[in-house]
Design an enzyme around this catalytic site. Structure first.
Site, mmCIF file in Angstrom:
data_model
loop_
_atom_site.group_PDB
_atom_site.id
_atom_site.type_symbol
_atom_site.label_atom_id
_atom_site.label_comp_id
_atom_site.label_asym_id
_atom_site.label_seq_id
_atom_site.Cartn_x
_atom_site.Cartn_y
_atom_site.Cartn_z
ATOM 1 C CB SER A 6 -6.259 -5.241 -0.784
ATOM 2 O OG SER A 6 -7.657 -5.426 -0.841
ATOM 3 C CG MET A 31 -6.916 -15.744 -5.970
ATOM 4 S SD MET A 31 -6.979 -14.065 -5.311
ATOM 5 C CE MET A 31 -7.651 -14.316 -3.673
ATOM 6 C CG HIS A 51 -5.514 -5.647 -5.011
ATOM 7 N ND1 HIS A 51 -5.099 -6.354 -6.116
ATOM 8 C CD2 HIS A 51 -6.459 -6.407 -4.418
ATOM 9 C CE1 HIS A 51 -5.747 -7.492 -6.185
ATOM 10 N NE2 HIS A 51 -6.590 -7.560 -5.167
ATOM 11 C CG ASP A 75 -9.884 -7.193 -3.527
ATOM 12 O OD1 ASP A 75 -9.370 -7.956 -4.376
ATOM 13 O OD2 ASP A 75 -9.279 -6.814 -2.504
ATOM 14 C CG MET A 101 -15.336 -9.259 -3.965
ATOM 15 S SD MET A 101 -15.209 -9.926 -2.296
ATOM 16 C CE MET A 101 -13.466 -9.641 -1.963
ATOM 17 C CG ASP A 154 -5.223 -10.864 -3.569
ATOM 18 O OD1 ASP A 154 -5.158 -10.462 -2.394
ATOM 19 O OD2 ASP A 154 -6.178 -10.604 -4.337
ATOM 20 C CG HIS A 214 -8.727 -9.572 -7.654
ATOM 21 N ND1 HIS A 214 -8.431 -10.101 -6.407
ATOM 22 C CD2 HIS A 214 -9.087 -10.633 -8.426
ATOM 23 C CE1 HIS A 214 -8.611 -11.405 -6.432
ATOM 24 N NE2 HIS A 214 -9.023 -11.757 -7.631
ATOM 25 C CG MET A 227 -12.431 -12.005 -6.803
ATOM 26 S SD MET A 227 -11.988 -11.632 -5.095
ATOM 27 C CE MET A 227 -11.623 -9.896 -5.281
HETATM 28 C C1 DX5 Z 1 -9.621 -11.528 -1.149
HETATM 29 C C2 DX5 Z 1 -9.072 -10.348 -1.892
HETATM 30 C C3 DX5 Z 1 -7.820 -9.799 -1.337
HETATM 31 C C4 DX5 Z 1 -7.913 -9.301 0.087
HETATM 32 C C5 DX5 Z 1 -6.620 -9.626 0.743
HETATM 33 O O1 DX5 Z 1 -10.542 -12.180 -1.941
HETATM 34 O O2 DX5 Z 1 -8.813 -10.675 -3.247
HETATM 35 O O3 DX5 Z 1 -7.271 -8.781 -2.184
HETATM 36 O O4 DX5 Z 1 -8.133 -7.931 0.204
HETATM 37 O O5 DX5 Z 1 -6.722 -9.317 2.074
HETATM 38 P P1 DX5 Z 1 -5.610 -9.787 3.111
HETATM 39 O O6 DX5 Z 1 -4.313 -9.190 2.685
HETATM 40 O O7 DX5 Z 1 -6.120 -9.270 4.410
HETATM 41 O O8 DX5 Z 1 -5.565 -11.305 3.064
HETATM 42 ZN ZN ZN Z 2 -7.726 -9.184 -4.457
#
Ligand code: DX5
Ligand code: ZN
Length: 231
Positions: free
Chosen positions: A10, A142, A38, A40, A42, A180, A71, A73
């Protein structure tokens, strides 16, 4: 039994000012580095954090051959997810808690050429969404509350992984089980034993001196397990 393990670093834990270099750092040798990247997304509404959006995803697609695992969010993925598929992302994951019509959304994502992914937060049960998941290619379980990297793994979500694994192995569902949050050398084996196919890892990869080696190490831990995915 789950498939060959996949590792999806990620970039949330990467240096955003040096993204192309950070992507190159996990690419590794063919067949040994990251399987997916990956990403993210947000929006500061669905989660209390703001990261990046479609322009950055477009730039990433232009700079790497790694399949992008986006991903989302975000609120209203019914409106916004399609752009990530049309841009060329490999897999586009939306949250079931945010989607108004997840079946229609999956059909749209697939029609745009992407795999469709459905994410569930740690406290969201799996059972009510089994029929919806028949339209999806990936299930993202998650294992932290979405929003931030570097949080502690919530082992209680592994019950949902086991349920999903059983439904895939029995042919009831046909999808990749992805996890994740909080995946590192201490937690990856229990996730693998529960039946995860694809492991997202942010801080465990990018805090390492050699991110590509960290990816290889995580995959090696899973491959060394005799009992992987049997439940
Ligand atoms: C959190 C993200 C993850 C995050 C995971 O909301 O969806 O993808 O990057 O990070 P680690 O592996 O550090 O928990
Ligand atoms: Zn994620």
């Amino acid at each position: 039994m789950s498939n060959q393990p996949m590792i999806a670093p990620s970039i949330l834990s990467a240096d955003f000012a040096r993204l192309a270099d950070e992507v190159a750092a996990v690419t590794g040798e063919p067949g040994r580095g990251a399987d997916w990247l990956h990403v993210d997304v947000m929006d500061a509404h669905f989660v209390p954090n703001l990261t990046l959006g479609l322009p950055v995803v477009r730039s990433l697609l232009a700079t790497t051959g790694l399949p992008l695992d986006c991903h989302l969010m975000i609120e209203n993925p019914d409106r916004w997810a399609i752009g990530y598929a049309e841009a060329g992302s490999h897999n586009v994951t939306v949250h079931v808690e945010a989607a108004n019509d997840p079946v229609m959304l999956a059909k749209d994502l697939r029609a745009a050429g992407a795999k469709a992914g459905l994410a569930i937060k740690p406290n969201t049960p799996l059972q009510p969404y089994v029929d919806v998941l028949k339209h999806y290619d990936t299930l993202l379980v998650m294992s932290v509350e979405p929003g931030f990297g570097g949080q502690k793994f919530i082992a209680a979500v592994l019950d949902k992984v086991r349920q999903a694994r059983r439904m895939v192995d029995s042919g009831h569902l046909n999808l990749i089980v992805e996890i994740d949050g909080g995946i590192n050398t201490d937690t990856i084996e229990q996730a693998a034993e529960a039946g995860v196919d694809c492991f997202v890892a942010g801080s465990a990869v990018y805090a390492a001196d050699d991110p590509a080696k960290a990816v290889e190490g995580l995959r090696g831990q899973v491959e060394a397990l005799p009992s992987r995915g049997r439940c």
